[in-house]
Each structure stands twice: as structure tokens, then as C-alpha cells.
Design a protein around this motif. Structure first.
Motif, PDB file in Angstrom:
ATOM      1  N   VAL A 198     -21.601  -3.396 -16.201  1.00  0.00           N
ATOM      2  CA  VAL A 198     -20.374  -3.686 -15.457  1.00  0.00           C
ATOM      3  C   VAL A 198     -19.918  -5.107 -15.792  1.00  0.00           C
ATOM      4  O   VAL A 198     -20.698  -6.065 -15.689  1.00  0.00           O
ATOM      5  CB  VAL A 198     -20.609  -3.555 -13.937  1.00  0.00           C
ATOM      6  CG1 VAL A 198     -19.300  -3.780 -13.177  1.00  0.00           C
ATOM      7  CG2 VAL A 198     -21.193  -2.185 -13.596  1.00  0.00           C
ATOM      8  N   TYR A 199     -18.660  -5.232 -16.179  1.00  0.00           N
ATOM      9  CA  TYR A 199     -18.072  -6.516 -16.559  1.00  0.00           C
ATOM     10  C   TYR A 199     -16.981  -6.855 -15.547  1.00  0.00           C
ATOM     11  O   TYR A 199     -16.005  -6.106 -15.409  1.00  0.00           O
ATOM     12  CB  TYR A 199     -17.455  -6.445 -17.955  1.00  0.00           C
ATOM     13  CG  TYR A 199     -18.391  -5.952 -19.037  1.00  0.00           C
ATOM     14  CD1 TYR A 199     -18.958  -6.841 -19.953  1.00  0.00           C
ATOM     15  CD2 TYR A 199     -18.711  -4.595 -19.163  1.00  0.00           C
ATOM     16  CE1 TYR A 199     -19.817  -6.397 -20.954  1.00  0.00           C
ATOM     17  CE2 TYR A 199     -19.570  -4.146 -20.160  1.00  0.00           C
ATOM     18  CZ  TYR A 199     -20.119  -5.048 -21.040  1.00  0.00           C
ATOM     19  OH  TYR A 199     -20.967  -4.604 -22.028  1.00  0.00           O
ATOM     20  N   ASN A 200     -17.128  -7.959 -14.837  1.00  0.00           N
ATOM     21  CA  ASN A 200     -16.127  -8.411 -13.877  1.00  0.00           C
ATOM     22  C   ASN A 200     -15.332  -9.552 -14.500  1.00  0.00           C
ATOM     23  O   ASN A 200     -15.879 -10.636 -14.766  1.00  0.00           O
ATOM     24  CB  ASN A 200     -16.803  -8.870 -12.589  1.00  0.00           C
ATOM     25  CG  ASN A 200     -17.429  -7.717 -11.832  1.00  0.00           C
ATOM     26  OD1 ASN A 200     -16.745  -6.828 -11.353  1.00  0.00           O
ATOM     27  ND2 ASN A 200     -18.747  -7.716 -11.740  1.00  0.00           N
ATOM     28  N   LEU A 201     -14.054  -9.300 -14.736  1.00  0.00           N
ATOM     29  CA  LEU A 201     -13.215 -10.245 -15.474  1.00  0.00           C
ATOM     30  C   LEU A 201     -12.153 -10.849 -14.558  1.00  0.00           C
ATOM     31  O   LEU A 201     -11.681 -10.197 -13.622  1.00  0.00           O
ATOM     32  CB  LEU A 201     -12.537  -9.540 -16.650  1.00  0.00           C
ATOM     33  CG  LEU A 201     -13.449  -8.717 -17.567  1.00  0.00           C
ATOM     34  CD1 LEU A 201     -12.628  -8.106 -18.696  1.00  0.00           C
ATOM     35  CD2 LEU A 201     -14.604  -9.542 -18.093  1.00  0.00           C
ATOM     36  N   LEU A 202     -11.781 -12.086 -14.860  1.00  0.00           N
ATOM     37  CA  LEU A 202     -10.789 -12.814 -14.059  1.00  0.00           C
ATOM     38  C   LEU A 202      -9.735 -13.418 -14.974  1.00  0.00           C
ATOM     39  O   LEU A 202     -10.055 -14.046 -15.988  1.00  0.00           O
ATOM     40  CB  LEU A 202     -11.470 -13.931 -13.263  1.00  0.00           C
ATOM     41  CG  LEU A 202     -10.541 -14.930 -12.548  1.00  0.00           C
ATOM     42  CD1 LEU A 202      -9.743 -14.229 -11.450  1.00  0.00           C
ATOM     43  CD2 LEU A 202     -11.346 -16.100 -11.983  1.00  0.00           C
ATOM     44  N   SER A 203      -8.481 -13.210 -14.606  1.00  0.00           N
ATOM     45  CA  SER A 203      -7.366 -13.894 -15.258  1.00  0.00           C
ATOM     46  C   SER A 203      -6.892 -15.000 -14.320  1.00  0.00           C
ATOM     47  O   SER A 203      -6.310 -14.715 -13.262  1.00  0.00           O
ATOM     48  CB  SER A 203      -6.223 -12.923 -15.555  1.00  0.00           C
ATOM     49  OG  SER A 203      -5.076 -13.634 -16.004  1.00  0.00           O
ATOM     50  N   ILE A 204      -7.162 -16.233 -14.698  1.00  0.00           N
ATOM     51  CA  ILE A 204      -6.731 -17.355 -13.863  1.00  0.00           C
ATOM     52  C   ILE A 204      -5.216 -17.500 -13.918  1.00  0.00           C
ATOM     53  O   ILE A 204      -4.568 -17.738 -12.901  1.00  0.00           O
ATOM     54  CB  ILE A 204      -7.413 -18.652 -14.334  1.00  0.00           C
ATOM     55  CG1 ILE A 204      -8.932 -18.535 -14.190  1.00  0.00           C
ATOM     56  CG2 ILE A 204      -6.900 -19.853 -13.541  1.00  0.00           C
ATOM     57  CD1 ILE A 204      -9.690 -19.716 -14.729  1.00  0.00           C
ATOM     58  N   SER A 205      -4.647 -17.322 -15.095  1.00  0.00           N
ATOM     59  CA  SER A 205      -3.209 -17.513 -15.256  1.00  0.00           C
ATOM     60  C   SER A 205      -2.403 -16.487 -14.463  1.00  0.00           C
ATOM     61  O   SER A 205      -1.305 -16.778 -13.996  1.00  0.00           O
ATOM     62  CB  SER A 205      -2.837 -17.439 -16.741  1.00  0.00           C
ATOM     63  OG  SER A 205      -3.242 -16.193 -17.299  1.00  0.00           O
ATOM     64  N   ARG A 206      -2.982 -15.270 -14.295  1.00  0.00           N
ATOM     65  CA  ARG A 206      -2.276 -14.210 -13.566  1.00  0.00           C
ATOM     66  C   ARG A 206      -2.844 -13.974 -12.166  1.00  0.00           C
ATOM     67  O   ARG A 206      -2.309 -13.148 -11.428  1.00  0.00           O
ATOM     68  CB  ARG A 206      -2.339 -12.902 -14.353  1.00  0.00           C
ATOM     69  CG  ARG A 206      -1.724 -12.993 -15.744  1.00  0.00           C
ATOM     70  CD  ARG A 206      -1.715 -11.637 -16.412  1.00  0.00           C
ATOM     71  NE  ARG A 206      -1.224 -11.701 -17.777  1.00  0.00           N
ATOM     72  CZ  ARG A 206      -1.019 -10.634 -18.537  1.00  0.00           C
ATOM     73  NH1 ARG A 206      -1.275  -9.439 -18.063  1.00  0.00           N
ATOM     74  NH2 ARG A 206      -0.577 -10.766 -19.772  1.00  0.00           N
ATOM     75  N   ASN A 207      -3.938 -14.662 -11.840  1.00  0.00           N
ATOM     76  CA  ASN A 207      -4.599 -14.473 -10.549  1.00  0.00           C
ATOM     77  C   ASN A 207      -4.916 -12.996 -10.310  1.00  0.00           C
ATOM     78  O   ASN A 207      -4.603 -12.419  -9.274  1.00  0.00           O
ATOM     79  CB  ASN A 207      -3.737 -15.020  -9.403  1.00  0.00           C
ATOM     80  CG  ASN A 207      -4.511 -15.082  -8.092  1.00  0.00           C
ATOM     81  OD1 ASN A 207      -5.738 -15.193  -8.085  1.00  0.00           O
ATOM     82  ND2 ASN A 207      -3.800 -14.987  -6.976  1.00  0.00           N
ATOM     83  N   LYS A 208      -5.563 -12.371 -11.320  1.00  0.00           N
ATOM     84  CA  LYS A 208      -5.893 -10.952 -11.234  1.00  0.00           C
ATOM     85  C   LYS A 208      -7.316 -10.731 -11.720  1.00  0.00           C
ATOM     86  O   LYS A 208      -7.859 -11.507 -12.500  1.00  0.00           O
ATOM     87  CB  LYS A 208      -4.934 -10.115 -12.096  1.00  0.00           C
ATOM     88  CG  LYS A 208      -3.498 -10.122 -11.618  1.00  0.00           C
ATOM     89  CD  LYS A 208      -2.644  -9.191 -12.461  1.00  0.00           C
ATOM     90  CE  LYS A 208      -3.038  -7.743 -12.280  1.00  0.00           C
ATOM     91  NZ  LYS A 208      -2.148  -6.831 -13.034  1.00  0.00           N
TER      92      LYS A 208
END
Length: 205
Positions: free
Chosen positions: A92-102
Motif C-alpha cells: 500500500v502506497y500513501n501519496l500526498l500532493s502538497i501543491s494540490r492538497n490531495k
């Protein structure tokens, strides 16, 4: 791949209201995208194991997921409804987009001797996360730069977070004053299960 085809093939309903990231994954990887569901906090996408490295490159470079917050293993072997026809493990890979806050969660299935491509070339922080999954579950990451045990001893046998691993362990370690070193001996403790394991909703009427 249409939403209807996904629902027919895998029995998981995928609404038309999916994120641009999921649409991009579907357009680029086609049948390699196995399912999409809405989790409690974000979309959960299951991909074919062979496509994980390319998908992670795509999500970082073209969809703006700059950070991998976590990578972990899951042993499904005691999950209700699981069968030998399904992969025993999930990565399981939990990814974060800081620029999109998603956020987005990616999953791939694997069995004991399957190779899962390392994503350290995409996010260097995956290095120790993958080592931990290898140490605890025995999941093998292909092309990892240094795939060694991380939390257990170098001579440790077995994988502690697998469901069939004894809760009390197989050996115990103690310091031998005569030899002036740590030594192992067979575990003589008896495992006591006082409360049966249950799943939410199974025995609650």
C-alpha cells in the motif's frame, strides 16, 4: 476502460465522478488499473503489480504527488472471503500532493515469491519503508539498492507480521554472562488466546 467494464470485470462500482488523477491512470495504464473505490479519506486505486513503478513516476511527475507519506504491507490470508486464488499480500502506497492538497492510495497484490518493483528511484524515502515491508512480511522489492532486514536481527527467521507467525515468537534472546554475548534458545512460553478474534459486524446481530 469504461466504468461499466470495470464493474463487470471485478464487481467494484466505479463512479463517473473520479479525480483527474484516476482518469489519467485509466487512460495511460488501461487494464492494468484493476479497481477504484472511495476510501474514508481518499480514492483507493488497485493496480497490476507489474505497473507500479511506471504508475508512481506518472503520479509524481505528471499528477503532482510529490511525497510518498508511507508504504506498508498487508497480509490478507485471514481476511474473510480471501482465497488462494487472490494475492496473499498487498503493498500500500500513501501519496500526498502538497501543491494540490490531495491524497491518493495505491495498492498492488503480491504472493510470497513475487517481485514488486522498488519505487526508490521515484521517492528515495521508500528505501526504508520497503526494507520494513521485506523484514516484516517477506515481500521482495526488485531493484532495491539495499534490501536487508531493518527491525529484526540479521539471523532472524520468519516474518513477524505474517498472520501465521506465532504471537509469542519461536525463540527468545537473552544475554549469556559466560559467553558474554546475546544467544537464542527455543521459546518455552505457551501462547494463551483468551479472546477469540472477531471481525466488526460478524457477531453483532
Amino acid at each position: 476502460m469504461t466504468d461499466e467494464k470495470l464493474q463487470d470485470d471485478i464487481g467494484v462500482a466505479v463512479t463517473t465522478d473520479v479525480s483527474p488523477e484516476v482518469k489519467g491512470l485509466r487512460d495511460k495504464f488501461g487494464d492494468q488499473l484493476l479497481s477504484v473505490v472511495m476510501g474514508l479519506d481518499c480514492e483507493v486505486v488497485t493496480l497490476a503489480r507489474e505497473s507500479i513503478a511506471d504508475a508512481c513516476h506518472f503520479l509524481k511527475n505528471e499528477q503532482g504527488y510529490e511525497q510518498m507519506m508511507d508504504l506498508c504491507g498487508v497480509d490478507n490470508s485471514e481476511l474473510p472471503g480471501w482465497s488462494d486464488a487472490s494475492p496473499r499480500f498487498e503493498v500500500v502506497y500513501n501519496l500526498l500532493s502538497i501543491s494540490r492538497n490531495k491524497r491518493i492510495r495505491i495498492k498492488v497484490g503480491a504472493n510470497e515469491r513475487d517481485l514488486v518493483d522498488s519505487v526508490t528511484e521515484v521517492w528515495p524515502t521508500a528505501n526504508w519503508f520497503e526494507r520494513e515491508a521485506f523484514d516484516m512480511y517477506g515481500i521482495i522489492f526488485n531493484n532495491h539498492p539495499d534490501l536487508r532486514r531493518l527491525l529484526t536481527d540479521y539471523g532472524f527467521e520468519g516474518y513477524p507480521l505474517r498472520k501465521d507467525f506465532p504471537m509469542m515468537g519461536r525463540v527468545e534472546m537473552f544475554f549469556d554472562e559466560a559467553q558474554w554475548r546475546c544467544v537464542y534458545r527455543p521459546n518455552k512460553l505457551e501462547e494463551r488466546i483468551l479472546i477469540e478474534r472477531t471481525w466488526p459486524g460478524v457477531d453483532r446481530g
